[in-house]
Design a protein around this motif. Structure first.
Motif, mmCIF file in Angstrom:
data_model
loop_
_atom_site.group_PDB
_atom_site.id
_atom_site.type_symbol
_atom_site.label_atom_id
_atom_site.label_comp_id
_atom_site.label_asym_id
_atom_site.label_seq_id
_atom_site.Cartn_x
_atom_site.Cartn_y
_atom_site.Cartn_z
ATOM 1 N N UNK A 26 0.840 -1.219 0.000
ATOM 2 C CA UNK A 26 0.000 0.000 0.000
ATOM 3 C C UNK A 26 0.868 1.259 0.000
ATOM 4 N N UNK A 27 1.963 1.219 0.772
ATOM 5 C CA UNK A 27 2.848 2.387 0.857
ATOM 6 C C UNK A 27 3.552 2.640 -0.476
ATOM 7 N N UNK A 28 3.862 1.570 -1.197
ATOM 8 C CA UNK A 28 4.724 1.703 -2.381
ATOM 9 C C UNK A 28 4.079 2.530 -3.492
ATOM 10 N N UNK A 29 2.739 2.514 -3.577
ATOM 11 C CA UNK A 29 2.093 3.242 -4.680
ATOM 12 C C UNK A 29 2.419 4.734 -4.599
ATOM 13 N N UNK A 30 2.298 5.287 -3.390
ATOM 14 C CA UNK A 30 2.575 6.736 -3.219
ATOM 15 C C UNK A 30 4.080 7.014 -3.258
ATOM 16 N N UNK A 31 4.882 6.075 -2.758
ATOM 17 C CA UNK A 31 6.338 6.270 -2.795
ATOM 18 C C UNK A 31 6.832 6.310 -4.240
ATOM 19 N N UNK A 32 6.240 5.454 -5.076
ATOM 20 C CA UNK A 32 6.624 5.438 -6.490
ATOM 21 C C UNK A 32 6.313 6.775 -7.145
ATOM 22 N N UNK A 47 6.076 9.621 -5.663
ATOM 23 C CA UNK A 47 6.969 10.657 -5.105
ATOM 24 C C UNK A 47 8.426 10.427 -5.496
ATOM 25 N N UNK A 48 8.698 9.241 -6.007
ATOM 26 C CA UNK A 48 10.095 8.844 -6.304
ATOM 27 C C UNK A 48 10.992 9.012 -5.087
ATOM 28 N N UNK A 49 10.465 8.640 -3.944
ATOM 29 C CA UNK A 49 11.242 8.632 -2.686
ATOM 30 C C UNK A 49 10.479 7.766 -1.688
ATOM 31 N N UNK A 50 11.188 6.945 -0.983
ATOM 32 C CA UNK A 50 10.526 6.166 0.072
ATOM 33 C C UNK A 50 11.513 5.333 0.855
ATOM 34 N N UNK A 51 11.121 5.033 2.086
ATOM 35 C CA UNK A 51 11.933 4.187 2.957
ATOM 36 C C UNK A 51 11.025 3.119 3.572
ATOM 37 N N UNK A 52 11.366 1.855 3.329
ATOM 38 C CA UNK A 52 10.619 0.734 3.900
ATOM 39 C C UNK A 52 11.550 0.013 4.874
ATOM 40 N N UNK A 53 11.138 -0.056 6.123
ATOM 41 C CA UNK A 53 12.000 -0.658 7.146
ATOM 42 C C UNK A 53 11.197 -1.748 7.867
ATOM 43 N N UNK A 54 11.743 -2.941 7.820
ATOM 44 C CA UNK A 54 11.042 -4.106 8.374
ATOM 45 C C UNK A 54 11.723 -4.532 9.671
ATOM 46 N N UNK A 55 10.937 -4.659 10.741
ATOM 47 C CA UNK A 55 11.496 -5.096 12.018
ATOM 48 C C UNK A 55 11.422 -6.619 12.070
ATOM 49 N N UNK A 56 12.580 -7.237 11.912
ATOM 50 C CA UNK A 56 12.682 -8.697 11.933
ATOM 51 C C UNK A 56 13.100 -9.113 13.347
#
Ligand code: NDP
Length: 234
Positions: free
Chosen positions: A109-115, A117-126
């Motif tokens: 869901x986040x990636x659509x708007x990040x694309x 904006x041509x900027x985004x940070x996805x951080x996964x807590x493993x």
């Protein structure tokens, strides 16, 4: 530059410490919750990440209030520990559906708007358990190891668009999740940690805010351990 940040499960525990660290540096911070109160200064959205309609509604509410999510911290997670032979289909599915598929739903869901904006940070807590394994944690370890594959695949798909995807792998952190463990289990964990102590939730936040910063723009597909040395850098 202040960013719009969403921390799933940011109403308590490690997620709350991460959310507060972003808020402290001036970012606009939203957190998901499932009915609890949300601390002042954070924008709370009710959301169960196992339900894609709720995920979509939460993002829509954040977009209206704070703008599109530029930094996603997929932190919400559960454990349902039991030995392999006793683990039910439901126990396996619930943990994977929350920790792995839930993170994927939010990233998608986040990636659509990040694309756009041509900027985004996805951080996964493993978790360190994702690569060391854990007796009684087949479901949890599988879900946490899976996040590495998610982040690395996103890195390959979206890398040219100024979008990074990384994993932070904490060791044992003092929180509700770990408070419930029996004392002998805690002592066994403690004996394996070179730092000789458990982490406080705010000790995880520094790696996360750094990954979201402009200075980490060339870091993607990485797994950053924050575990007191227990995983020896892996
Ligand atoms: P807590 O149990 O303290 O908090 C879990 C958070 O996840 C809560 O905010 C909870 O929301 C949320 N959550 C759980 N299921 C869902 C769901 N279906 N939809 C939305 N939110 C949900 O955990 P921690 O703070 O300890 O852990 C945070 C993350 O860090 C987890 O992913 C965990 O696996 C990971 N981790 C923790 C370690 C530790 O030692 N504590 C070590 C390594 C990794 P609610 O309040 O509504 O229940």
């Amino acid at each position: 530059m202040p960013r719009t940040v969403l921390v799933t499960g940011g109403n308590r525990g490690i997620g709350l410490a991460i959310a507060q660290a972003f808020a402290k540096q001036g970012d606009r911070v939203a957190v998901t919750h499932r009915g609890s109160t949300v601390p002042d200064g954070l924008f709370g959205v009710r959301c169960d990440i196992t339900d894609s309609a709720q995920v979509d509604a939460a993002f829509t509410a954040i977009e209206a209030e704070l703008g599109p999510v530029e930094v996603l911290v997929a932190n919400a997670g559960i454990t349902e520990d039991t030995l392999l032979m006793r683990m039910s289909e439901e126990q396996f599915d619930r943990v994977v559906d929350t920790n792995l598929a839930g993170a994927w739903r939010c990233a998608k869901r986040a990636s659509t708007k990040m694309l756009r904006a041509r900027w985004g940070r996805l951080i996964f807590i493993s978790s360190v358990v994702g690569h060391l394994g854990g007796a009684g944690q087949v479901n949890y370890a599988a879900s946490k190891a899976g996040l590495v594959g998610v982040a690395r695949s996103i890195t390959r798909e979206l890398g040219t668009r100024n979008i990074t995807a990384n994993v932070v792998a904490p060791g044992f952190v003092v929180s509700d999740m770990t408070d419930n463990l029996p004392e002998d289990v805690k002592q066994r964990y403690l004996a394996q940690i070179p730092a000789g102590r458990f982490a406080q939730p705010d000790e995880i936040a520094g790696a996360v805010t750094w990954l979201a910063s402009d200075s980490a723009g060339y870091v993607s597909g990485a797994v950053i351990p924050v575990d007191g040395g227990v995983g020896m850098g892996h």
